[in-house]
Enzyme design. Sequence first.
Site, PDB file in Angstrom:
ATOM      1  N   LYS A  44       0.705  -1.447  -0.106  1.00 45.15           N
ATOM      2  CA  LYS A  44      -0.208   0.078   0.087  1.00 45.15           C
ATOM      3  C   LYS A  44       0.374   0.737  -0.069  1.00 45.15           C
ATOM      4  CE  LYS A  44      -3.329  -1.183  -0.419  1.00 45.15           C
ATOM      5  NZ  LYS A  44      -4.074  -1.936  -2.147  1.00 45.15           N
ATOM      6  N   GLY A  46       2.369   2.719  -2.832  1.00 46.53           N
ATOM      7  CA  GLY A  46       2.025   2.673  -4.324  1.00 46.53           C
ATOM      8  C   GLY A  46       2.121   2.579  -5.138  1.00 46.53           C
ATOM      9  N   THR A  47       2.743   0.441  -4.690  1.00 44.89           N
ATOM     10  CA  THR A  47       3.191  -0.368  -5.761  1.00 44.89           C
ATOM     11  C   THR A  47       3.165  -0.437  -7.494  1.00 44.89           C
ATOM     12  OG1 THR A  47       3.314  -1.498  -3.962  1.00 44.89           O
ATOM     13  CG2 THR A  47       4.535  -2.328  -5.389  1.00 44.89           C
ATOM     14  N   ASN A  48       1.608  -0.385  -7.357  1.00 43.13           N
ATOM     15  CA  ASN A  48       0.672  -1.204  -8.712  1.00 43.13           C
ATOM     16  C   ASN A  48       1.401   0.355  -9.658  1.00 43.13           C
ATOM     17  OD1 ASN A  48      -0.357  -3.173  -8.913  1.00 43.13           O
ATOM     18  ND2 ASN A  48      -0.741  -2.646  -6.832  1.00 43.13           N
ATOM     19  N   TRP A  49       1.303   1.475  -8.936  1.00 43.22           N
ATOM     20  CA  TRP A  49       1.357   2.667  -9.928  1.00 43.22           C
ATOM     21  C   TRP A  49       2.748   2.849 -10.812  1.00 43.22           C
ATOM     22  CZ3 TRP A  49       2.066   8.760  -7.096  1.00 43.22           C
ATOM     23  CH2 TRP A  49       1.508   9.599  -8.170  1.00 43.22           C
ATOM     24  N   HIS A  99       6.845  -7.300  -2.175  1.00 42.57           N
ATOM     25  CA  HIS A  99       7.090  -6.898  -0.788  1.00 42.57           C
ATOM     26  C   HIS A  99       8.031  -7.328   0.270  1.00 42.57           C
ATOM     27  CE1 HIS A  99       3.498  -4.108  -2.136  1.00 42.57           C
ATOM     28  NE2 HIS A  99       2.762  -5.961  -1.974  1.00 42.57           N
ATOM     29  N   SER A 129      -4.759   3.523   3.983  1.00 34.67           N
ATOM     30  CA  SER A 129      -5.207   2.614   2.444  1.00 34.67           C
ATOM     31  C   SER A 129      -5.390   1.000   2.893  1.00 34.67           C
ATOM     32  CB  SER A 129      -3.271   2.817   1.526  1.00 34.67           C
ATOM     33  OG  SER A 129      -3.894   2.066   0.247  1.00 34.67           O
ATOM     34  N   TYR A 184       5.698   7.667  -2.094  1.00 37.52           N
ATOM     35  CA  TYR A 184       5.026   8.280  -2.906  1.00 37.52           C
ATOM     36  C   TYR A 184       4.446   9.580  -3.031  1.00 37.52           C
ATOM     37  CZ  TYR A 184       0.094   8.379  -3.842  1.00 37.52           C
ATOM     38  OH  TYR A 184      -1.326   8.063  -3.838  1.00 37.52           O
ATOM     39  N   SER A 218      -0.191   7.058 -16.890  1.00 40.23           N
ATOM     40  CA  SER A 218      -0.807   6.596 -15.131  1.00 40.23           C
ATOM     41  C   SER A 218      -0.950   7.319 -14.466  1.00 40.23           C
ATOM     42  CB  SER A 218       0.998   6.339 -15.492  1.00 40.23           C
ATOM     43  OG  SER A 218       1.670   7.767 -15.405  1.00 40.23           O
ATOM     44  N   ARG A 248      -7.957   4.445  -4.756  1.00 41.87           N
ATOM     45  CA  ARG A 248      -8.627   4.159  -3.986  1.00 41.87           C
ATOM     46  C   ARG A 248      -9.106   5.819  -3.915  1.00 41.87           C
ATOM     47  NH1 ARG A 248      -9.540   6.511   1.578  1.00 41.87           N
ATOM     48  NH2 ARG A 248      -6.988   5.980   1.542  1.00 41.87           N
ATOM     49  N   LYS A 249      -8.188   6.714  -3.363  1.00 40.18           N
ATOM     50  CA  LYS A 249      -8.194   8.311  -2.862  1.00 40.18           C
ATOM     51  C   LYS A 249      -6.627   8.916  -3.540  1.00 40.18           C
ATOM     52  CE  LYS A 249     -10.688   9.937   0.775  1.00 40.18           C
ATOM     53  NZ  LYS A 249     -10.711  10.716   1.906  1.00 40.18           N
TER      54      LYS A 249
HETATM   55  N1  LIG Z   1      -1.190   6.707 -10.179  1.00 42.87           N
HETATM   56  C1  LIG Z   1      -1.830   6.687  -9.563  1.00 42.87           C
HETATM   57  N2  LIG Z   1      -1.765   7.603  -8.552  1.00 42.87           N
HETATM   58  C2  LIG Z   1      -2.190   8.461  -7.302  1.00 42.87           C
HETATM   59  N3  LIG Z   1      -1.937   7.161  -6.818  1.00 42.87           N
HETATM   60  C3  LIG Z   1      -2.050   6.082  -7.269  1.00 42.87           C
HETATM   61  C4  LIG Z   1      -2.113   6.129  -7.752  1.00 42.87           C
HETATM   62  N4  LIG Z   1      -2.202   4.583  -8.504  1.00 42.87           N
HETATM   63  C5  LIG Z   1      -2.435   3.842  -6.672  1.00 42.87           C
HETATM   64  N5  LIG Z   1      -2.113   4.422  -6.641  1.00 42.87           N
HETATM   65  C6  LIG Z   1      -2.361   4.608  -4.763  1.00 42.87           C
HETATM   66  O1  LIG Z   1      -1.449   3.387  -4.422  1.00 42.87           O
HETATM   67  C7  LIG Z   1      -2.223   2.842  -2.940  1.00 42.87           C
HETATM   68  C8  LIG Z   1      -2.151   1.739  -3.732  1.00 42.87           C
HETATM   69  O2  LIG Z   1      -0.873   0.784  -3.458  1.00 42.87           O
HETATM   70  P1  LIG Z   1      -0.190  -0.334  -3.519  1.00 42.87           P
HETATM   71  O3  LIG Z   1      -0.169  -0.437  -5.515  1.00 42.87           O
HETATM   72  O4  LIG Z   1       0.581  -0.145  -3.357  1.00 42.87           O
HETATM   73  O5  LIG Z   1      -1.516  -1.203  -3.614  1.00 42.87           O
HETATM   74  C9  LIG Z   1      -3.284   3.561  -3.201  1.00 42.87           C
HETATM   75  O6  LIG Z   1      -3.436   4.617  -2.046  1.00 42.87           O
HETATM   76  P2  LIG Z   1      -4.753   5.266  -1.286  1.00 42.87           P
HETATM   77  O7  LIG Z   1      -5.230   3.914  -0.967  1.00 42.87           O
HETATM   78  O8  LIG Z   1      -4.087   6.195  -0.210  1.00 42.87           O
HETATM   79  O9  LIG Z   1      -5.201   5.548  -2.541  1.00 42.87           O
HETATM   80  C10 LIG Z   1      -4.393   3.870  -4.755  1.00 42.87           C
HETATM   81  O10 LIG Z   1      -4.600   5.618  -4.695  1.00 42.87           O
HETATM   82  C1  LIG Z   2      -3.690 -12.828  -3.371  1.00 43.93           C
HETATM   83  C2  LIG Z   2      -3.673 -11.199  -4.077  1.00 43.93           C
HETATM   84  C3  LIG Z   2      -3.152 -10.644  -4.040  1.00 43.93           C
HETATM   85  C4  LIG Z   2      -3.691  -9.479  -3.686  1.00 43.93           C
HETATM   86  C5  LIG Z   2      -3.631  -7.995  -3.379  1.00 43.93           C
HETATM   87  C6  LIG Z   2      -2.303  -7.691  -2.589  1.00 43.93           C
HETATM   88  O1  LIG Z   2      -2.472  -6.701  -2.136  1.00 43.93           O
HETATM   89  S1  LIG Z   2      -0.771  -6.046  -0.909  1.00 43.93           S
HETATM   90  O2  LIG Z   2       0.406  -5.322  -2.534  1.00 43.93           O
HETATM   91  O3  LIG Z   2      -0.667  -7.327   0.004  1.00 43.93           O
HETATM   92  O4  LIG Z   2      -1.545  -4.977  -0.528  1.00 43.93           O
HETATM   93  C7  LIG Z   2      -2.115  -9.225  -2.052  1.00 43.93           C
HETATM   94  C8  LIG Z   2      -1.828 -10.465  -2.619  1.00 43.93           C
END
Ligand SMILES: Nc1ncnc2c1ncn2[C@@H]1O[C@H](COP(=O)(O)O)[C@@H](OP(=O)(O)O)[C@H]1O
Ligand SMILES: CCc1ccc(OS(=O)(=O)O)cc1
Length: 286
Positions: A44, A46-49, A99, A129, A184, A218, A248-249
């Site tokens: 949580k 911003g990994t996926n970003w 992670h 988050s 982030y 992105s 989320r936000k």
């Molecule tokens: N393009 C983007 N810009 C800003 N925040 C982003 C983003 N993509 C994902 N996030 C935020 O990154 C967090 C998720 O992190 P992860 O990818 O590590 O699970 C979430 O935060 P919030 O829950 O505070 O909104 C999500 O909204």
């Molecule tokens: C089981 C798949 C999954 C999806 C999301 C996860 O979230 S986190 O990156 O560890 O917060 C973990 C596992």
Amino acid sequence: MSDRFVWFEGIPFPTMGYKPELMREARDSFVFKDEDVLILTFPKSGTNWLIEIVCLIYSKGDPKWIQSVPIWERSPWVEAEHGYNSLKDKEGPRLISSHLPIQLIPKSLFNSKAKVLYLIRNPRDSLVSGYFFYSNSNFTKKPESLEQYFEWFIQGNVLYGSWFDHTCGWMSMRGKENFLILSYEELKRDTRSTVEKICQFLGKKLEPEELNSLLKNSSFHAMKENKMSNFTLLHDYSLVEKNASLMRKGITGDWKNHFTVAQAEAFDKIFQEKMADLPRELFPWE
Ligand SMILES: Nc1ncnc2c1ncn2[C@@H]1O[C@H](COP(=O)(O)O)[C@@H](OP(=O)(O)O)[C@H]1O
Ligand SMILES: CCc1ccc(OS(=O)(=O)O)cc1
């Protein structure tokens, strides 16, 4: 399965798709190659970003790849069963996500020149988050209240363990030339310059229009709409409920809307104690 964790070496992991014997095999036998790129975070943060940004750097801003392949296939999780199996025999340079705390990462990382992008976030925002995301997920212990999750988080009783231990562990790599620390907060404040910094570290050059396309594709809005990146595909596997939103936000400082004054003070005190040995400049939100 929703009320517990899978444990490996004292660290809690998701109950679906994670197996201690595979994590042991990954730690002991997975071979990092010099040309790999590892995206490393505490959950949580911003990994996926960051994954989306790196994918767009590799595709020179062209969104075809990010719009056609699920994000976890583009940069698989080395500690997850599916990710490990798809990575271990993959040819060529790989994008890899993790992670894992430093003591569980495949040992070969430390003998390789693989480039590591280490993204940190204000742990207060990662906490909030995580609370909202895991409250609506089926692969981990579900908190009943923010108050409860706050206690779990400061005790390290959440997925991947203690944020403090995780961060202290990885920060010991600072200064190594293949290790780039990002936050982030800086990504939010100045996305363009931070992406340019990442490009330079990865030895990639984007033309101005490629960079503009990367920034557009992105953005929070674009990722929220992209079903390959917004985790809505996980609904089909019952891993998350419909109202568990990855996107989320997407802001900094949301913790201020959720912590009580007492929680904010308690967190400050724990942060000072646990992070006392590290320079304050590493944490741009402090
Ligand atoms: N393009 C983007 N810009 C800003 N925040 C982003 C983003 N993509 C994902 N996030 C935020 O990154 C967090 C998720 O992190 P992860 O990818 O590590 O699970 C979430 O935060 P919030 O829950 O505070 O909104 C999500 O909204
Ligand atoms: C089981 C798949 C999954 C999806 C999301 C996860 O979230 S986190 O990156 O560890 O917060 C973990 C596992």
